[in-house]
Motif scaffolding. Structure first.
Motif, PDB file in Angstrom:
ATOM      1  N   SER A 297      80.207 -20.377  32.959  1.00  0.00           N
ATOM      2  CA  SER A 297      79.680 -19.682  31.779  1.00  0.00           C
ATOM      3  C   SER A 297      79.581 -18.179  32.021  1.00  0.00           C
ATOM      4  CB  SER A 297      78.312 -20.248  31.401  1.00  0.00           C
ATOM      5  OG  SER A 297      77.324 -19.879  32.349  1.00  0.00           O
ATOM      6  N   MET A 298      79.566 -17.766  33.290  1.00  0.00           N
ATOM      7  CA  MET A 298      79.485 -16.347  33.632  1.00  0.00           C
ATOM      8  C   MET A 298      80.859 -15.692  33.741  1.00  0.00           C
ATOM      9  SD  MET A 298      76.647 -16.707  36.655  1.00  0.00           S
ATOM     10  CE  MET A 298      76.939 -15.023  37.216  1.00  0.00           C
ATOM     11  N   MET A 299      81.914 -16.495  33.748  1.00  0.00           N
ATOM     12  CA  MET A 299      83.244 -15.991  34.048  1.00  0.00           C
ATOM     13  C   MET A 299      83.680 -14.881  33.088  1.00  0.00           C
ATOM     14  SD  MET A 299      86.791 -18.147  34.246  1.00  0.00           S
ATOM     15  CE  MET A 299      86.595 -18.761  32.573  1.00  0.00           C
ATOM     16  N   VAL A 300      83.644 -15.154  31.792  1.00  0.00           N
ATOM     17  CA  VAL A 300      84.104 -14.172  30.803  1.00  0.00           C
ATOM     18  C   VAL A 300      83.186 -12.952  30.745  1.00  0.00           C
ATOM     19  CG1 VAL A 300      84.550 -13.790  28.342  1.00  0.00           C
ATOM     20  CG2 VAL A 300      85.386 -15.869  29.446  1.00  0.00           C
ATOM     21  N   PRO A 301      81.843 -13.121  30.751  1.00  0.00           N
ATOM     22  CA  PRO A 301      80.981 -11.930  30.783  1.00  0.00           C
ATOM     23  C   PRO A 301      81.223 -11.043  32.004  1.00  0.00           C
ATOM     24  CG  PRO A 301      79.706 -13.823  30.088  1.00  0.00           C
ATOM     25  CD  PRO A 301      81.052 -14.349  30.512  1.00  0.00           C
ATOM     26  N   VAL A 302      81.426 -11.651  33.183  1.00  0.00           N
ATOM     27  CA  VAL A 302      81.678 -10.841  34.382  1.00  0.00           C
ATOM     28  C   VAL A 302      83.007 -10.103  34.249  1.00  0.00           C
ATOM     29  CG1 VAL A 302      82.231 -10.985  36.851  1.00  0.00           C
ATOM     30  CG2 VAL A 302      80.239 -12.184  35.948  1.00  0.00           C
ATOM     31  N   LEU A 303      84.031 -10.778  33.746  1.00  0.00           N
ATOM     32  CA  LEU A 303      85.331 -10.126  33.528  1.00  0.00           C
ATOM     33  C   LEU A 303      85.172  -8.930  32.597  1.00  0.00           C
ATOM     34  CD1 LEU A 303      88.452 -10.032  33.692  1.00  0.00           C
ATOM     35  CD2 LEU A 303      88.493 -11.652  31.775  1.00  0.00           C
ATOM     36  N   ALA A 304      84.516  -9.131  31.451  1.00  0.00           N
ATOM     37  CA  ALA A 304      84.336  -8.051  30.478  1.00  0.00           C
ATOM     38  C   ALA A 304      83.463  -6.941  31.043  1.00  0.00           C
ATOM     39  CB  ALA A 304      83.721  -8.609  29.193  1.00  0.00           C
ATOM     40  N   GLY A 305      82.373  -7.322  31.717  1.00  0.00           N
ATOM     41  CA  GLY A 305      81.448  -6.331  32.241  1.00  0.00           C
ATOM     42  C   GLY A 305      82.089  -5.411  33.262  1.00  0.00           C
ATOM     43  N   PHE A 306      82.934  -5.954  34.117  1.00  0.00           N
ATOM     44  CA  PHE A 306      83.509  -5.119  35.170  1.00  0.00           C
ATOM     45  C   PHE A 306      84.810  -4.441  34.747  1.00  0.00           C
ATOM     46  CE2 PHE A 306      80.305  -7.328  37.588  1.00  0.00           C
ATOM     47  CZ  PHE A 306      79.816  -6.296  38.383  1.00  0.00           C
ATOM     48  N   ILE A 307      85.448  -4.905  33.691  1.00  0.00           N
ATOM     49  CA  ILE A 307      86.506  -4.088  33.073  1.00  0.00           C
ATOM     50  C   ILE A 307      85.863  -2.827  32.512  1.00  0.00           C
ATOM     51  CG2 ILE A 307      88.071  -3.917  31.091  1.00  0.00           C
ATOM     52  CD1 ILE A 307      88.809  -6.842  31.533  1.00  0.00           C
ATOM     53  N   ALA A 308      84.749  -3.017  31.791  1.00  0.00           N
ATOM     54  CA  ALA A 308      84.024  -1.865  31.227  1.00  0.00           C
ATOM     55  C   ALA A 308      83.507  -0.946  32.329  1.00  0.00           C
ATOM     56  CB  ALA A 308      82.870  -2.353  30.356  1.00  0.00           C
TER      57      ALA A 308
ATOM     58  N   GLY B 262      87.359 -11.899  26.122  1.00  0.00           N
ATOM     59  CA  GLY B 262      86.597 -11.154  27.115  1.00  0.00           C
ATOM     60  C   GLY B 262      87.283  -9.860  27.508  1.00  0.00           C
ATOM     61  N   ILE B 263      88.602  -9.904  27.644  1.00  0.00           N
ATOM     62  CA  ILE B 263      89.352  -8.683  27.967  1.00  0.00           C
ATOM     63  C   ILE B 263      89.200  -7.660  26.848  1.00  0.00           C
ATOM     64  CG2 ILE B 263      91.676  -7.738  28.253  1.00  0.00           C
ATOM     65  CD1 ILE B 263      92.405 -10.259  29.808  1.00  0.00           C
ATOM     66  N   ILE B 264      89.333  -8.124  25.602  1.00  0.00           N
ATOM     67  CA  ILE B 264      89.163  -7.223  24.452  1.00  0.00           C
ATOM     68  C   ILE B 264      87.772  -6.613  24.462  1.00  0.00           C
ATOM     69  CG2 ILE B 264      89.024  -7.124  21.925  1.00  0.00           C
ATOM     70  CD1 ILE B 264      91.185  -9.359  21.898  1.00  0.00           C
ATOM     71  N   ALA B 265      86.751  -7.452  24.677  1.00  0.00           N
ATOM     72  CA  ALA B 265      85.365  -6.969  24.699  1.00  0.00           C
ATOM     73  C   ALA B 265      85.160  -5.951  25.810  1.00  0.00           C
ATOM     74  CB  ALA B 265      84.407  -8.151  24.875  1.00  0.00           C
ATOM     75  N   GLY B 266      85.739  -6.207  26.981  1.00  0.00           N
ATOM     76  CA  GLY B 266      85.582  -5.290  28.103  1.00  0.00           C
ATOM     77  C   GLY B 266      86.179  -3.932  27.830  1.00  0.00           C
ATOM     78  N   PHE B 267      87.370  -3.906  27.247  1.00  0.00           N
ATOM     79  CA  PHE B 267      88.004  -2.620  26.951  1.00  0.00           C
ATOM     80  C   PHE B 267      87.258  -1.867  25.841  1.00  0.00           C
ATOM     81  CE2 PHE B 267      91.665  -4.206  29.338  1.00  0.00           C
ATOM     82  CZ  PHE B 267      92.017  -3.059  30.031  1.00  0.00           C
ATOM     83  N   ILE B 268      86.822  -2.598  24.811  1.00  0.00           N
ATOM     84  CA  ILE B 268      86.053  -1.933  23.748  1.00  0.00           C
ATOM     85  C   ILE B 268      84.781  -1.330  24.326  1.00  0.00           C
ATOM     86  CG2 ILE B 268      84.729  -2.272  21.622  1.00  0.00           C
ATOM     87  CD1 ILE B 268      86.708  -4.471  20.861  1.00  0.00           C
ATOM     88  N   ALA B 269      84.030  -2.137  25.093  1.00  0.00           N
ATOM     89  CA  ALA B 269      82.769  -1.669  25.674  1.00  0.00           C
ATOM     90  C   ALA B 269      82.996  -0.477  26.594  1.00  0.00           C
ATOM     91  CB  ALA B 269      82.085  -2.806  26.424  1.00  0.00           C
ATOM     92  N   GLY B 270      84.031  -0.554  27.425  1.00  0.00           N
ATOM     93  CA  GLY B 270      84.292   0.526  28.372  1.00  0.00           C
ATOM     94  C   GLY B 270      84.640   1.830  27.703  1.00  0.00           C
ATOM     95  N   TYR B 271      85.558   1.766  26.742  1.00  0.00           N
ATOM     96  CA  TYR B 271      85.978   3.008  26.088  1.00  0.00           C
ATOM     97  C   TYR B 271      84.875   3.579  25.190  1.00  0.00           C
ATOM     98  CZ  TYR B 271      90.764   2.603  27.799  1.00  0.00           C
ATOM     99  OH  TYR B 271      91.870   2.561  28.608  1.00  0.00           O
ATOM    100  N   VAL B 272      84.107   2.703  24.547  1.00  0.00           N
ATOM    101  CA  VAL B 272      82.989   3.190  23.729  1.00  0.00           C
ATOM    102  C   VAL B 272      81.933   3.838  24.619  1.00  0.00           C
ATOM    103  CG1 VAL B 272      81.053   2.494  22.253  1.00  0.00           C
ATOM    104  CG2 VAL B 272      83.335   1.577  21.817  1.00  0.00           C
ATOM    105  N   ALA B 273      81.611   3.192  25.745  1.00  0.00           N
ATOM    106  CA  ALA B 273      80.615   3.755  26.663  1.00  0.00           C
ATOM    107  C   ALA B 273      81.087   5.103  27.210  1.00  0.00           C
ATOM    108  CB  ALA B 273      80.344   2.780  27.805  1.00  0.00           C
ATOM    109  N   ARG B 274      82.363   5.197  27.524  1.00  0.00           N
ATOM    110  CA  ARG B 274      82.890   6.474  28.038  1.00  0.00           C
ATOM    111  C   ARG B 274      82.832   7.557  26.959  1.00  0.00           C
ATOM    112  NH1 ARG B 274      88.610   6.441  31.072  1.00  0.00           N
ATOM    113  NH2 ARG B 274      89.498   6.638  28.973  1.00  0.00           N
ATOM    114  N   TRP B 275      83.070   7.172  25.709  1.00  0.00           N
ATOM    115  CA  TRP B 275      82.984   8.118  24.595  1.00  0.00           C
ATOM    116  C   TRP B 275      81.544   8.611  24.407  1.00  0.00           C
ATOM    117  CZ3 TRP B 275      81.032   6.523  19.502  1.00  0.00           C
ATOM    118  CH2 TRP B 275      81.044   7.567  18.575  1.00  0.00           C
ATOM    119  N   VAL B 276      80.578   7.666  24.445  1.00  0.00           N
ATOM    120  CA  VAL B 276      79.173   8.054  24.278  1.00  0.00           C
ATOM    121  C   VAL B 276      78.732   8.945  25.441  1.00  0.00           C
ATOM    122  CG1 VAL B 276      76.798   7.216  24.039  1.00  0.00           C
ATOM    123  CG2 VAL B 276      78.672   5.956  22.967  1.00  0.00           C
ATOM    124  N   LYS B 277      79.239   8.676  26.640  1.00  0.00           N
ATOM    125  CA  LYS B 277      78.916   9.521  27.802  1.00  0.00           C
ATOM    126  C   LYS B 277      79.352  10.964  27.597  1.00  0.00           C
ATOM    127  CE  LYS B 277      79.908   8.312  32.010  1.00  0.00           C
ATOM    128  NZ  LYS B 277      80.660   7.738  33.171  1.00  0.00           N
TER     129      LYS B 277
END
Length: 348
Positions: free
Chosen positions: A64-75, A104-119
């Motif tokens: 159950s942690m597999m996809v969240p960990v993948l997305a979280g660390f892509i971001a 999960g891959i889509i979520a990770g890239f969205i989260a990462g690029y949005v977070a980098r933009w907000v930074k």
């Protein structure tokens, strides 16, 4: 453009490197619990022993942690630490939407690029200390969350309903063509929505006393992890050290019919891996259909051999599909570059 593609590959590898131990924990524990319990006709894997049941529960918790960990660390690879929280949130939502590892891959890239933009926002000096712990994760999580729910959620539900109706309409046609289609679907997202549509269709046919639909699906289910495990043994220089180690886990998961064992390879190199495993699973399913293989349990892999009709052709189908997968993916892949190998060692 080439430099940007290289960076995307690095972001994917960051997520995959952290995800692989989760996949191994979940897959191997579930595999052991099923292997020691066996499968039952009409019911699939039934684990009743309390110790083995606990082992399976631990494995399911890890999965159950597999996809969240993948997305979280892509971001994390994209935006550093501020990307982890929104990436994890996006990964959990991908699980809830049954979007699989591709979601999960889509979520990770969205989260990462949005977070980098907000930074990159220019904020007053007195607000800077709260940016990484409050503003960046909050804004990023809201954006990725709404996009996942309202943009990705409805299309997935509609696609699953449409694919189910399509498979039902094809069930009265050519058995080999149906097997090739369901085999490719099983491999496409390895436990995701497309995979689940094909699997549930085969399971529904068992309830109606038709076992020759689940038979080819059972052969297709184990082909991706077995094929990728074999591929790492045949051409080790084309895989990172972490991937080679994951190959042994993939072989164990394939024997028990856990398609998710191939996910780390597909997430790291989807362009080459996904078409290869789809073709391999499609071939395995076609051979099983030609051999009129029937499966009386809603499960796959060699573990179901005791409840399979035409056991010899079932084994032949799995072997052919596994070899086809390994040969195809190794023909497409190139030896790993020094920078990826170095990054792999750094993660360890």
């Amino acid at each position: 453009m080439k430099e940007e593609l290289k960076r995307v590959r690095e972001y994917l590898m960051t997520g995959v490197s952290y995800m692989i131990p989760i996949v191994v924990i979940g897959g191997v524990l579930i595999a052991f619990s099923i292997a020691l319990s066996g499968v039952q006709e009409g019911q699939g894997a039934v684990v009743t022993n309390p110790f083995l049941k606990s082992m399976m529960d631990i494995g399911n918790a890890a999965f159950s942690m597999m996809v969240p960990v993948l997305a979280g660390f892509i971001a994390y690879g994209i935006a550093d630490r501020p990307g982890i929280a929104p990436g994890l949130v996006g990964g959990v939502l991908a699980n809830q939407l049954k979007a699989g590892f591709l979601g999960g891959i889509i979520a990770g890239f969205i989260a990462g690029y949005v977070a980098r933009w907000v930074k990159s926002w220019k904020v007053p000096k007195n607000l800077r200390p709260i940016m990484p712990i409050f503003v960046i994760p909050l804004v990023s999580a809201l954006i990725v969350g709404y996009l996942m729910i309202y943009v990705l959620g409805n299309p997935i539900s509609y696609a699953m309903e449409s694919m189910t109706a399509w498979l039902k309409s094809m069930s009265t046609g050519n058995a080999v063509i149906l097997a090739m289609i369901t085999g490719a679907m099983i491999a496409f997202d390895m436990g995701g929505p497309v995979n689940k549509v094909a699997f549930m269709f085969g399971s529904a046919m068992i309830a109606e006393g038709i076992y020759t639909v689940m038979g080819p699906i059972a052969a297709a289910i184990c082909t991706p992890p077995l094929g990728m495990g074999l591929a790492t043994l045949l051409a080790p220089k084309k895989y990172t050290k972490t991937e080679r180690e994951a190959g042994y886990g993939a072989l164990a998961m394939g024997m028990i019919g856990i398609t998710e064992g191939a996910i780390p390879f597909a997430a790291a190199d989807p362009i080459r891996v996904i078409p290869s495993i789809m073709i391999g699973s499609s071939v395995a399913a076609a051979v099983a259909a030609i051999g009129k293989v029937g499966d009386h349990a809603p499960h796959g892999g060699p573990i179901v051999l005791p409840v399979v009709d035409n056991k010899l052709m079932f084994i032949v189908a799995i072997l052919i599909g596994t070899v086809v997968t390994a040969i195809l993916v190794n023909a497409l892949k190139k030896p790993v570059t020094d920078d990826i190998s170095a990054e792999d060692e750094a993660v360890e």
